[in-house]
Enzyme design. Structure first.
Site, PDB file in Angstrom:
ATOM      1  N   SER A   1       0.817  -1.220   0.000  1.00 24.54           N
ATOM      2  CA  SER A   1       0.000   0.000   0.000  1.00 24.54           C
ATOM      3  C   SER A   1       0.851   1.271   0.000  1.00 24.54           C
ATOM      4  CB  SER A   1      -0.932   0.049   1.226  1.00 24.54           C
ATOM      5  OG  SER A   1      -1.548  -1.185   1.427  1.00 24.54           O
ATOM      6  N   ARG A   2       2.038   1.168  -0.517  1.00 26.24           N
ATOM      7  CA  ARG A   2       2.966   2.312  -0.560  1.00 26.24           C
ATOM      8  C   ARG A   2       3.333   2.844   0.826  1.00 26.24           C
ATOM      9  NH1 ARG A   2       4.022   3.983  -5.446  1.00 26.24           N
ATOM     10  NH2 ARG A   2       4.860   5.927  -4.674  1.00 26.24           N
TER      11      ARG A   2
END
Ligand SMILES: Cc1cc2nc3c(=O)[nH]c(=O)nc-3n(C[C@H](O)[C@H](O)[C@H](O)COP(=O)(O)O)c2cc1C
Length: 167
Positions: free
Chosen positions: A144-145
């Site tokens: 999710s970065r």
């Protein structure tokens, strides 16, 4: 590693060099002392370096001051290099414009002849540099970065200050 240097006027350049040693003093690489990066370092003795492992999604960033390695350190590494690499060091006026490949090959033949019966010593214009880090950042890719970034920053007297940065 990718090594970035900068002219005194602030014009940056980057290239790959081999990180040959990591020790208490810092990151050691070897190069020509008259090429582009060497001219940068002479007038602006700071550098940044990047190591990147795509499969592990890891990056290490380093920033710090650069100084020349001792002649003894450069000699001992030069001695360990294969003979053709030693001759190549003599034959290449790194970062200079040359007329063609033949020019290099002729220089190689000339230095091969010169050192035929004696040890190929290290040219005075080639040796090591050490980057003494003042900042090191470890980056780890995550889902999710929301990647991890842990920065080590050298404080004035407190040693390393460790901080987490937003990705
Ligand atoms: C995989 C790889 C390793 C390299 N290792 C070195 C090195 O250890 N030292 C070096 O001077 N150049 C090395 N080079 C060449 C440099 O990237 C660069 O072309 C050269 O140092 C001249 O840079 P400069 O004109 O900015 O001084 C390497 C290049 C590659 C692609």
């Amino acid at each position: 590693m990718t090594l970035a240097t900068c002219t005194a006027e602030g014009k940056p350049s980057a290239r790959i060099v081999l990180l040959k040693e990591l020790n208490k003093e810092g990151l050691v690489f070897f190069t020509n002392y008259q090429g582009h990066k060497a001219k940068d370092i002479l007038s602006n003795p700071y550098a940044a370096a990047i190591l990147f492992w795509a499969d592990l999604e890891r990056q290490v960033r380093v920033e710090g001051q650069v100084k020349k390695a001792t002649a003894e350190r450069s000699d001992s590494y030069f001695k360990s290099r294969p003979q053709l690499s030693k001759l190549g060091t003599w034959a290449s006026p790194q970062s200079s414009v040359i007329p063609n490949r033949k020019y290099l090959e002729q220089l190689m033949t000339m230095f091969n002849e010169k050192f035929k019966d004696k040890e190929t010593e290290r040219p005075a214009n080639w040796g090591g540099y050490i980057i003494k880090p003042t900042l090191v950042e470890f980056w780890q890719g995550r889902e999710s970065r929301l990647h991890d970034r842990i920065q080590y920053r050298l404080g004035n007297s407190d040693g390393w200050i460790i901080e987490r940065l937003a990705p």
